[in-house]
Every structure is written in C-alpha cells, then in structure tokens.
Design a protein around this motif. Structure first.
Motif, short mmCIF file in Angstrom:
data_model
loop_
_atom_site.label_atom_id
_atom_site.label_comp_id
_atom_site.label_asym_id
_atom_site.label_seq_id
_atom_site.Cartn_x
_atom_site.Cartn_y
_atom_site.Cartn_z
N ILE A 16 -5.81 6.97 -0.26
CA ILE A 16 -4.72 6.12 0.24
C ILE A 16 -4.86 5.92 1.75
O ILE A 16 -4.59 4.83 2.28
N TYR A 45 -7.76 0.23 5.96
CA TYR A 45 -8.37 -1.06 5.62
C TYR A 45 -7.33 -2.19 5.71
O TYR A 45 -7.59 -3.26 6.26
N ASN A 46 -6.13 -1.92 5.19
CA ASN A 46 -5.09 -2.95 5.18
C ASN A 46 -4.54 -3.25 6.58
O ASN A 46 -3.95 -4.30 6.80
N SER A 64 1.10 -0.06 6.13
CA SER A 64 -0.04 0.86 6.24
C SER A 64 0.32 2.12 7.01
O SER A 64 -0.12 3.22 6.68
N TYR A 103 -7.64 5.86 3.40
CA TYR A 103 -8.71 4.85 3.55
C TYR A 103 -8.17 3.44 3.29
O TYR A 103 -8.41 2.50 4.06
N GLN A 104 -7.42 3.27 2.21
CA GLN A 104 -6.88 1.96 1.84
C GLN A 104 -5.90 1.46 2.90
O GLN A 104 -5.86 0.26 3.22
N SER A 105 -5.13 2.38 3.47
CA SER A 105 -4.14 2.00 4.47
C SER A 105 -4.81 1.52 5.75
O SER A 105 -4.38 0.52 6.36
N THR A 163 0.83 -1.20 0.00
CA THR A 163 0.00 0.00 0.00
C THR A 163 0.87 1.26 0.00
O THR A 163 0.50 2.28 -0.57
#
Length: 330
Positions: free
Chosen positions: A93, A99-100, A177, A95-97, A33
């Motif tokens: 990013i 989530y991960n 993350s 948000y994605q981090s 990520t």
C-alpha cells in the motif's frame, strides 16, 4: 472448549469474506488508495482466518509419538503468518500510495465509500472484541491474535473514515495517498508485533504472564512441607501449559509420602488451568544445615537450627536453579 474455538474462527472466516467483498466494492466505486488499504487488509483477514481454522483443528489433536508435547505450537505459526501478511500488505500500500502521489487518479462516490467502510469497521469491531474475549477464555493465541487484528482493523477503519471525510470536504486529492501511507505504516507496525510474538513462542521465550500465574497459585496453596520450589519453567502452547519444577521436601519422608506431596502439587496446578496441563516435579531432599533457617515445619523433630525467616516465593527466586538457602547468603 475446542468446539468454541473452532466455531468462532469459522465465524471469523465467513465475516471476513463478506467484508472483503464490501471493501473492494467501496474501492471500485471510489478509486481511493486509502480505502484500498482497508480492502487489502481484509484479504489478510481472510487468509489468516482460514489458516487459523486449520491451526485450531491441529492444535486440538492429542499428543502422539511424533509430537510428545502436543500440537499447540501451530498457533504460533498462525499468528506469525498473519503478522507477515499484514506487513506485506502494508508495504504494498505504501508503494501504491507513493505512485498515486505522482500519478493521481480521479476519485468518485466518496460518500458511499465512507458509509461502506464505516459499517465494515463496526462489524469488525464487534467480531474482534468477541474473538479476543473467547480467546482469553479458551487460552487460544490464535483467537486472541485474530481478535486483536480485527480490533486494529476497526481502529484504522474509523480513522480512515475520518481522513476520507476530510478528503471529501477539502477536495485535496493528495490527501488520499498521504492518509494511506500513514495507515500503512501503522499496519506494518501491528504486523511486526504479531510476528515478534510468534517468534518468541516458537523460540520458547519465557512467558511472564504464565509464570506469574503459576507462582500465584502455588503461593495460594503453599504448605509447610513444601520447603522450597526452584528451577521452575513454565511454557504455554495454545491452550496447553507445561510446567517443570524442583520441590524440596523433608529428607525423612518415605517414598509414598513424597509421591503424595508431589501429586498434591500437581493437582493444584492442573485444577487451576482450564486447558491441558502437564506438570513434571523433581523432588529434592532438604539439607538441615542449610534449610532449617527458613523451613516452616513447626515442631520438626530433626531440626538442627532455629527457624528465623520465611522466604517469599516469587517468579525470580522460583525460576533460579538453586535452593532458597542461597537467598540467605549475604
């Protein structure tokens, strides 16, 4: 000058597309990520470079009936769009981090990813430095914004490489993350700076640098017959600069003499700027009872009061909508 702007923004577009492919390849082979943050910012680079190319073309067009002040403000839209895209990418990013952090993904080929991102960062740095330098030479906010963005991208890429190296050595997957969130916050902040500058330009916010540069050149060519300069406004749109001011001259000059003095001041300002300069000068007659005290004309035949001071011209008193005799009032 316009050819230089156009050429470099096209180079920026081509390089951005190539680096976009490289960074997404690095993400695909690693699943990191943190590396995705760099890849997504490259999408912003491509979109921004494409819009910048159009804005450079449009801003170079001469003024017309519908745009009496030219098309230079389009460059503020370009910088604003670039900033907005940076903010959107940064928030995605983050948000994605997050989530991960809860649903981690397997990371592979980190060493190869590190090398690809490091190489991309070096290329971005060289291009960003060149774009900013060319932007300063051609007075293009679009090239300057694009250059600063790429230099920021370089800085984050190199720090990202450092972070991924730590991740590679420690094998602590959560660091991926955490690193991405930290870089995303910085990306959002840099995007806000571009949007802020864009809005300031579109709202005709005072430009301290352009004003100070104008004050400096007037002081360098200051004449005794130019008793004072006031109510000065300076705006810069891309490579165009617009200057409005009031010039106080001796009241006994005839119309031709006034015209010659005004034209001389206009020429001084136009020759100092490499781009297009539009100067509007309003001539005011002096008021002997109030201006004689600081008027620098020697052996003036109509002087009523002794000259006892010389007022320094600064961006503060030249911007005021009043003659400088007000500075004498205690």
């Amino acid at each position: 000058m316009e050819e230089t702007r156009s050429r470099w923004v096209k180079i920026s577009l081509i390089v951005s597309v190539l680096l976009l492919v490289v960074k997404f390849y690095a993400y695909l082979i690693t699943g990191s990520t943190a590396i995705l943050t760099d890849a997504l910012e490259s999408i912003v680079n491509v979109v921004a470079a494409g819009f910048a190319s159009y804005s450079i073309y449009l801003s170079s067009r001469p003024k017309d009936d519908n745009h009496p002040y030219g098309h230079g403000k389009i460059e503020f839209f370009s910088a604003g769009l670039e900033g907005a895209l940076i903010i959107i990418a940064g928030l995605f990013i983050i948000y994605q981090s997050v989530y991960n952090l809860f649903f981690p993904q397997e990371l592979d080929n980190l060493l190869e990813g590190i090398l690809l991102i490091a190489g991309s960062g070096v290329v971005n740095g060289a291009l960003g430095y060149t774009l900013r330098k060319k932007g300063e030479e051609t007075n293009s906010i679009t090239l300057i914004a694009n250059g600063k963005h790429l230099l920021t991208d370089t800085f984050t890429s190199l720090l990202l490489v450092f972070g991924v190296v730590i991740l590679f050595v420690t094998k602590i997957q959560a660091l991926d993350s955490i690193i991405a969130i930290g870089f995303s916050a910085y990306i959002v902040y840099s995007g806000y700076g571009l949007v802020r500058k864009s809005v300031a330009g579109l709202m005709d916010e005072a430009d301290p640098e352009a004003l100070e540069a104008t004050v400096k050149v007037i002081n360098q060519h200051r004449k005794d017959t130019w008793i004072d300069v006031h109510n000065m406004r300076v705006q810069q749109y891309g490579g165009d600069r617009h200057i409005d001011l009031h010039l106080t001259l001796p009241y006994y000059l005839d119309l031709k003499q006034v015209h010659d003095e005004v034209e001389e001041l206009e020429n001084v300002l136009e020759l100092d700027w490499p781009g297009v300069v539009e100067v509007f000068v309003h001539a005011d007659p002096c008021i002997p009872e109030k201006c004689c005290h600081y008027c620098q004309i020697k052996n003036c035949s109509v002087r009523k009061f002794e000259m006892n001071t010389k007022i320094d011209w600064t961006s503060i008193n030249m911007s005021k909508n009043q003659k400088h005799y007000h500075d004498q009032v205690k």
